[in-house]
Design an enzyme around this catalytic site. Sequence first.
Site, PDB file in Angstrom:
ATOM      1  N   HIS A   1      -1.597 -12.922  -0.785  1.00 45.50           N
ATOM      2  CA  HIS A   1      -2.781 -13.546  -0.191  1.00 45.50           C
ATOM      3  C   HIS A   1      -2.520 -14.993   0.238  1.00 45.50           C
ATOM      4  O   HIS A   1      -3.454 -15.723   0.550  1.00 45.50           O
ATOM      5  CB  HIS A   1      -3.968 -13.444  -1.151  1.00 45.50           C
ATOM      6  CG  HIS A   1      -4.418 -12.025  -1.323  1.00 45.50           C
ATOM      7  ND1 HIS A   1      -5.415 -11.627  -2.168  1.00 45.50           N
ATOM      8  CD2 HIS A   1      -3.983 -10.879  -0.716  1.00 45.50           C
ATOM      9  CE1 HIS A   1      -5.576 -10.313  -2.101  1.00 45.50           C
ATOM     10  NE2 HIS A   1      -4.706  -9.828  -1.231  1.00 45.50           N
TER      11      HIS A   1
ATOM     12  N   GLY B   1       4.746   6.055  -4.256  1.00 44.87           N
ATOM     13  CA  GLY B   1       6.063   5.414  -4.153  1.00 44.87           C
ATOM     14  C   GLY B   1       6.374   4.995  -2.721  1.00 44.87           C
ATOM     15  O   GLY B   1       5.731   5.434  -1.772  1.00 44.87           O
TER      16      GLY B   1
ATOM     17  N   PRO C   1      -6.074  -1.178  -4.934  1.00 45.99           N
ATOM     18  CA  PRO C   1      -7.095  -2.045  -5.544  1.00 45.99           C
ATOM     19  C   PRO C   1      -8.187  -2.419  -4.558  1.00 45.99           C
ATOM     20  O   PRO C   1      -7.947  -2.521  -3.359  1.00 45.99           O
ATOM     21  CB  PRO C   1      -6.290  -3.291  -5.947  1.00 45.99           C
ATOM     22  CG  PRO C   1      -5.098  -3.304  -5.081  1.00 45.99           C
ATOM     23  CD  PRO C   1      -4.803  -1.870  -4.719  1.00 45.99           C
TER      24      PRO C   1
ATOM     25  N   HIS D   1       0.827  -1.213   0.000  1.00 50.79           N
ATOM     26  CA  HIS D   1       0.000   0.000   0.000  1.00 50.79           C
ATOM     27  C   HIS D   1       0.859   1.259   0.000  1.00 50.79           C
ATOM     28  O   HIS D   1       0.451   2.288  -0.541  1.00 50.79           O
ATOM     29  CB  HIS D   1      -0.954  -0.011   1.202  1.00 50.79           C
ATOM     30  CG  HIS D   1      -2.105  -0.948   1.016  1.00 50.79           C
ATOM     31  ND1 HIS D   1      -3.300  -0.822   1.685  1.00 50.79           N
ATOM     32  CD2 HIS D   1      -2.264  -2.035   0.204  1.00 50.79           C
ATOM     33  CE1 HIS D   1      -4.137  -1.789   1.313  1.00 50.79           C
ATOM     34  NE2 HIS D   1      -3.524  -2.540   0.428  1.00 50.79           N
ATOM     35  N   ASP D   2       2.039   1.198   0.590  1.00 50.12           N
ATOM     36  CA  ASP D   2       2.945   2.344   0.542  1.00 50.12           C
ATOM     37  C   ASP D   2       3.468   2.532  -0.883  1.00 50.12           C
ATOM     38  O   ASP D   2       3.360   3.612  -1.477  1.00 50.12           O
ATOM     39  CB  ASP D   2       4.110   2.118   1.523  1.00 50.12           C
ATOM     40  CG  ASP D   2       4.997   3.347   1.670  1.00 50.12           C
ATOM     41  OD1 ASP D   2       4.815   4.319   0.910  1.00 50.12           O
ATOM     42  OD2 ASP D   2       5.886   3.343   2.543  1.00 50.12           O
TER      43      ASP D   2
ATOM     44  N   VAL E   1       1.094   3.968  -3.637  1.00 53.21           N
ATOM     45  CA  VAL E   1       0.558   5.329  -3.499  1.00 53.21           C
ATOM     46  C   VAL E   1       1.713   6.292  -3.262  1.00 53.21           C
ATOM     47  O   VAL E   1       2.266   6.350  -2.161  1.00 53.21           O
ATOM     48  CB  VAL E   1      -0.459   5.383  -2.338  1.00 53.21           C
ATOM     49  CG1 VAL E   1      -1.040   6.779  -2.190  1.00 53.21           C
ATOM     50  CG2 VAL E   1      -1.584   4.376  -2.567  1.00 53.21           C
TER      51      VAL E   1
ATOM     52  N   ASP F   1      -5.554 -17.852   2.858  1.00 48.49           N
ATOM     53  CA  ASP F   1      -5.116 -19.077   2.186  1.00 48.49           C
ATOM     54  C   ASP F   1      -5.537 -20.279   3.013  1.00 48.49           C
ATOM     55  O   ASP F   1      -4.792 -20.750   3.881  1.00 48.49           O
ATOM     56  CB  ASP F   1      -3.594 -19.031   2.015  1.00 48.49           C
ATOM     57  CG  ASP F   1      -3.073 -20.157   1.156  1.00 48.49           C
ATOM     58  OD1 ASP F   1      -3.898 -20.923   0.615  1.00 48.49           O
ATOM     59  OD2 ASP F   1      -1.846 -20.273   1.017  1.00 48.49           O
TER      60      ASP F   1
HETATM   61  C1  HEM Z   1      -4.823  -7.689  -6.798  1.00 47.96           C
HETATM   62  C2  HEM Z   1      -5.367  -6.763  -6.095  1.00 47.96           C
HETATM   63  C3  HEM Z   1      -5.563  -6.871  -4.594  1.00 47.96           C
HETATM   64  C4  HEM Z   1      -6.726  -6.676  -3.942  1.00 47.96           C
HETATM   65  C5  HEM Z   1      -8.061  -6.315  -4.553  1.00 47.96           C
HETATM   66  C6  HEM Z   1      -6.468  -6.884  -2.546  1.00 47.96           C
HETATM   67  C7  HEM Z   1      -7.408  -6.774  -1.541  1.00 47.96           C
HETATM   68  C8  HEM Z   1      -7.215  -7.165  -0.236  1.00 47.96           C
HETATM   69  C9  HEM Z   1      -8.220  -7.146   0.795  1.00 47.96           C
HETATM   70  C10 HEM Z   1      -9.639  -6.647   0.625  1.00 47.96           C
HETATM   71  C11 HEM Z   1      -7.676  -7.657   1.911  1.00 47.96           C
HETATM   72  C12 HEM Z   1      -8.363  -7.884   3.259  1.00 47.96           C
HETATM   73  C13 HEM Z   1      -8.119  -6.732   4.182  1.00 47.96           C
HETATM   74  C14 HEM Z   1      -8.847  -6.916   5.487  1.00 47.96           C
HETATM   75  O1  HEM Z   1      -9.864  -7.600   5.525  1.00 47.96           O
HETATM   76  O2  HEM Z   1      -8.401  -6.360   6.502  1.00 47.96           O
HETATM   77  C15 HEM Z   1      -6.314  -8.011   1.607  1.00 47.96           C
HETATM   78  C16 HEM Z   1      -5.448  -8.584   2.498  1.00 47.96           C
HETATM   79  C17 HEM Z   1      -4.106  -8.743   2.241  1.00 47.96           C
HETATM   80  N1  HEM Z   1      -3.451  -8.404   1.077  1.00 47.96           N
HETATM   81 FE1  HEM Z   1      -4.296  -7.837  -0.640  1.00 47.96          FE
HETATM   82  N2  HEM Z   1      -5.154  -7.196  -2.379  1.00 47.96           N
HETATM   83  C18 HEM Z   1      -4.557  -7.187  -3.603  1.00 47.96           C
HETATM   84  C19 HEM Z   1      -3.225  -7.411  -3.866  1.00 47.96           C
HETATM   85  C20 HEM Z   1      -2.267  -7.621  -2.890  1.00 47.96           C
HETATM   86  C21 HEM Z   1      -0.847  -7.596  -3.103  1.00 47.96           C
HETATM   87  C22 HEM Z   1      -0.180  -7.288  -4.438  1.00 47.96           C
HETATM   88  C23 HEM Z   1      -0.255  -7.863  -1.907  1.00 47.96           C
HETATM   89  C24 HEM Z   1       1.200  -7.936  -1.552  1.00 47.96           C
HETATM   90  C25 HEM Z   1       2.170  -8.295  -2.346  1.00 47.96           C
HETATM   91  C26 HEM Z   1      -1.307  -8.068  -0.949  1.00 47.96           C
HETATM   92  C27 HEM Z   1      -1.116  -8.420   0.355  1.00 47.96           C
HETATM   93  C28 HEM Z   1      -2.124  -8.663   1.251  1.00 47.96           C
HETATM   94  C29 HEM Z   1      -1.909  -9.227   2.571  1.00 47.96           C
HETATM   95  C30 HEM Z   1      -0.582  -9.692   3.148  1.00 47.96           C
HETATM   96  C31 HEM Z   1      -3.152  -9.266   3.187  1.00 47.96           C
HETATM   97  C32 HEM Z   1      -3.471  -9.777   4.606  1.00 47.96           C
HETATM   98  C33 HEM Z   1      -3.351  -8.598   5.555  1.00 47.96           C
HETATM   99  C34 HEM Z   1      -3.485  -8.965   7.012  1.00 47.96           C
HETATM  100  O3  HEM Z   1      -3.717 -10.120   7.352  1.00 47.96           O
HETATM  101  O4  HEM Z   1      -3.363  -8.041   7.823  1.00 47.96           O
HETATM  102  N3  HEM Z   1      -2.519  -7.877  -1.574  1.00 47.96           N
HETATM  103  N4  HEM Z   1      -6.066  -7.682   0.298  1.00 47.96           N
END
Ligand code: HEM
Length: 323
Positions: A193, A71, A162, A65-66, A69, A243
């Site tokens: 994810h 850089g 996203p 997220h950093d 947005v 997962d």
């Molecule tokens: C492809 C587009 C992506 C979408 C739409 C998306 C969306 C989301 C959403 C909605 C969550 C759940 C947040 C919550 O319920 O608190 C999430 C969790 C997460 N996302 Fe993504 N994400 C995307 C790509 C990525 C990418 C590229 C990464 C890192 C390389 C990433 C890493 C994570 C991680 C690690 C979590 C778990 C966070 C936690 O457990 O605190 N995501 N994402």
Amino acid sequence: MGAKFLLVLVVVATVSSNCRVKGALDRGFYDDSCPPFEVIVSGTVQSFLDRDPSVAPGLLRMLFHDAFVGGLDGSPLLNSSGGSDPPERLATPNLSLHGFDLIDAIKSKLEGICPGIVSCADILATAARDAITLSGGPFWRLKFGRRDGRRSFFQGALKDLPSPFENTTALLKKFRNRGFSAEEMVVLQGGGHSIGVGHCPFFRDRYSNFSGTAQPDPALNPTHAIFLKASCDPNGNAAVANDHGSAHLLDNHYFLNIQKGKGLFNSDQEFYSDSRTRKSIDKYAASSEKFYLDFIKAMEKMSELGVLTGSHGSIRTHCAIAK
Ligand code: HEM
């Protein structure tokens, strides 16, 4: 001739790797100014992770997220935007970010040893890398020398991050705008994810009322739909492992889940119905080696996205406060 040419190349490569180019990221950036930097970061990440494995996904998501947005400049760490907007960390997609206390703990240790030297952006990039490695993912060597931004981008976070409710075309555009191909988007999303959680409001329509049909998403595995419904409390606000079956290990397992219709978010599952992204999911599901190699490359790229170097930006004393 071949051997001579190779010798010249090696000498040139050695000389150029020893020259610190002002303003460029460099693996040895802290060798003289703060030698214990990486040891302090990894030791602190390890001690936090021992107590709470959710620290790893928190750091990885914060890095993403950093970088996306404005850089990778530590902007989500700031507690004020410096203007009339709220800070970036209060934008909706950032409300569930966590891991700020870990970054602060590392910063405070480093300020005690090498004051004013290490940026919050380098700390975040390194802590996220270490969290990945300590969660069973790969290790790679980072370059350092990022500097901290002075601004926080509330509107940018709303616009550029996203959403799980966006379709593949919209997500491809957001990643393309940041210089990532469809395959890089897939490898980052699947790696990201493969750890951490998602809160039920981001996917409850999938098991209950998909697109207003009062039926589950047809792409959602029926057994998984029952599991998700049972996991979300009556108000649907609980958090469920991203997962299923490999919640804390950063591996290629999420791609196998997607193949079986067990992706958590609609956006993730849609990547498997779209010809632009499906083949990459099959590729990474079939080979953890290919997944790790490509994940490292894409993470290196993300860790260097829009960084400030040289005389740009600053080195903050407290990561939450711009200076
Ligand atoms: C492809 C587009 C992506 C979408 C739409 C998306 C969306 C989301 C959403 C909605 C969550 C759940 C947040 C919550 O319920 O608190 C999430 C969790 C997460 N996302 Fe993504 N994400 C995307 C790509 C990525 C990418 C590229 C990464 C890192 C390389 C990433 C890493 C994570 C991680 C690690 C979590 C778990 C966070 C936690 O457990 O605190 N995501 N994402």
